[in-house]
Design an enzyme around this catalytic site. Structure first.
Site, PDB file in Angstrom:
ATOM      1  CE1 TYR A  97      -3.355   1.922   0.616  1.00 49.81           C
ATOM      2  CE2 TYR A  97      -2.382   3.339   2.309  1.00 49.81           C
ATOM      3  CZ  TYR A  97      -2.901   4.225   1.680  1.00 49.81           C
ATOM      4  OH  TYR A  97      -4.049   4.356   1.811  1.00 49.81           O
TER       5      TYR A  97
ATOM      6  CD  GLU B  29      -8.455   7.602   4.481  1.00 46.38           C
ATOM      7  OE1 GLU B  29      -8.064   7.540   6.022  1.00 46.38           O
ATOM      8  OE2 GLU B  29      -7.667   7.304   3.902  1.00 46.38           O
TER       9      GLU B  29
ATOM     10  CD1 TRP C 284      -4.012   2.150   5.534  1.00 54.37           C
ATOM     11  CD2 TRP C 284      -6.409   2.589   5.584  1.00 54.37           C
ATOM     12  NE1 TRP C 284      -4.747   1.689   3.894  1.00 54.37           N
ATOM     13  CE2 TRP C 284      -6.397   2.631   3.933  1.00 54.37           C
ATOM     14  CE3 TRP C 284      -7.579   3.194   6.070  1.00 54.37           C
ATOM     15  CZ2 TRP C 284      -6.465   2.598   3.105  1.00 54.37           C
ATOM     16  CZ3 TRP C 284      -8.282   3.399   5.178  1.00 54.37           C
ATOM     17  CH2 TRP C 284      -7.736   2.954   3.713  1.00 54.37           C
TER      18      TRP C 284
END
Length: 193
Positions: A28, A50, A58
């Protein structure tokens, strides 16, 4: 222990320290985070993810991203805007996503709002809040802000248009993830690629 500066990864390339804990994060960090994302559906996906990340790590969202994409029709705004109460109940029972009622409701409501916008309006609104001149490259993680005047303005603009779960911190995370700002550390190899 790191002071928050870039660290060598398994291949020896320096990276932001947050991007080194798992293979998922390395991919990522190297391939997506901070790279420009354009298009209403793509930005709706990132905005939604988000929002789901709020209060969580995350990596939790990243590892469930394919589940989110399947559950939310690939984050195609036009399709999600047509979701029914039965779809909402399906989402609340879907173990492949985060089953937070407020976040699911916000994602559905946001799609309904965005479905009435002209194509390209979400992209234009978000990208209009990119800083005109990039700030200095952060040297350590401590140099990376959680909010900025631009993210606060973006949050206000999105809320004024009827979007939910778009506070200034979420807006700044979106700006980072979608390349409106480059918060890769100064010595990070991804900053130069």
């Amino acid at each position: 222990m790191s002071d928050g500066a870039a660290l060598a990864g398994p291949d020896g390339r320096p990276r932001c320290p947050w991007g080194l804990s798992t293979e998922d994060y390395i991919a990522y960090h190297d391939e997506e985070w901070g790279r420009p994302v354009r298009g209403d559906d793509a930005l709706y996906e990132r905005l939604s993810l988000e929002a789901f990340q709020s209060g969580l790590s995350w990596i939790t969202i990243l590892r469930r991203r394919e589940g989110f994409r399947a559950a939310f029709a690939g984050f195609e705004i036009a399709k999600v805007a047509l979701f029914t109460d039965a779809d909402r109940e399906r989402l609340l029972a879907d173990e492949g996503i985060i089953r937070n009622r407020a976040k699911i409701d916000a994602t559905l409501a946001n799609a309904r709002v965005l479905a009435d916008w002209a194509p390209g309006d979400l992209d234009a609104l978000i990208w209009s809040h990119a800083p005109e001149t990039p700030g200095p490259a952060p040297r350590t993680l401590g140099d990376v802000p959680a909010i900025t005047p631009e993210s606060t303005a973006l949050s206000k603009a999105l809320k004024k248009k009827g979007l939910r779960f778009v506070g200034p911190t979420t807006a700044y995370a979106l700006m980072q993830a979608c390349g409106l700002v480059n918060d890769h550390l100064a010595d990070c190899s991804a900053r130069r690629s």
